[in-house]
Design an enzyme around this catalytic site. Sequence first.
Site, short mmCIF file in Angstrom:
data_model
loop_
_atom_site.label_atom_id
_atom_site.label_comp_id
_atom_site.label_asym_id
_atom_site.label_seq_id
_atom_site.Cartn_x
_atom_site.Cartn_y
_atom_site.Cartn_z
N LYS A 13 -4.63 9.37 6.14
CA LYS A 13 -4.98 10.01 4.85
C LYS A 13 -5.88 9.08 4.05
CE LYS A 13 -2.34 7.17 2.13
NZ LYS A 13 -2.88 6.21 1.18
N ASP A 150 5.10 7.90 1.10
CA ASP A 150 3.98 8.70 1.59
C ASP A 150 4.40 9.69 2.68
OD1 ASP A 150 2.06 7.71 -0.07
OD2 ASP A 150 1.19 6.31 1.40
#
Length: 318
Positions: A13, A150
């Site tokens: 990401k 995350d």
Amino acid sequence: MPIATFKIKTPAKINLFLNIRGQRPDGYHELCMVMQAIALFDELTIAPNLDAASRGDIRVTLEPNDLGRLLGKTSARDNLLVRAYRAFWEAIKLPPLGLHVHLNKQIPVQAGLGGGSSDAAAMLLALNHLSHAHLSLEELQRIGASVGSDVPFFLTGGTALVAGRGEQIQPLAIANPYSASHPSLAWLIVKPRDLGISTQAAYQAVREASAYRQMTPEYLLLALQKSSQSQSGSNNLAHYLQNDFESVLFPQYPALEAMANQLRDLGVERPLLSGSGPSMAGLLALNPASQKAVTSVFPPDRFQVFWTHPHLSGPVQV
Ligand code: C5P
């Protein structure tokens, strides 16, 4: 329960928007983020492990590439994949199914690209399938958050608005973010080989500087929306990219500032730190000339370089 071997590709990401609002009573930081999965993948090969000695546990082997060797030096306890495995069985209160997971690590570690969290999310999705537990997304997100801030994002991936300490996820239905109107534009990711930044230390630097503010990504979201509808280009988007770690980490790590300047010289309008770094991302046209220029500025012996594009989901079976 007979299960076959299967493979999962799980993405990295970048943070298109990362606002740090303040420290919470639990010590974590309150965030407002827009996260974007990108097409840079770790690959997990998952197989049952019926070995009597290791039944009911996980055995992780690493593809012997550079990253695998690096990761091999960290203890199993620190491996988010293993922690996700344990947290899952603890949550569903069933005896664990023994697994052998072979990890082909391609996402740089300690890079701000979320690789370890992505592996953990892939593990949770795989276990949910294999165990027939059928936990809801919310339950998986809760287990994921106990493994790392995350992890919840990667369960759905794509583009998402993220709040809290990272556990509140609102997936955004953006068809093909910011590349529909510019198919040749890529997200260039550059990671210096000799620099790793610990997330904990980065948050500490923010805390010491009290570098908190309250921002919202509404203009970025509008720009993303417009771009996905082919109404405008990426230039618009560049104005709204933001990462609050930059103001404290750039003065502390001159190498980051230098990378940002080099990216600008290459034509990246807004070089963007990813997470707590040290990877930087930038939108750039992908063609033989730009590839050549990037390789000469960021030589492979000192930098890992990836040309990627948005990945519209989370982990995928291959
Ligand atoms: O949740 P995770 O273990 O990935 O976080 C790593 C470290 O980053 C935490 O120990 C904490 O110091 C910091 N952190 C934070 N606020 C967040 C996320 C992480 O302070 N929202």
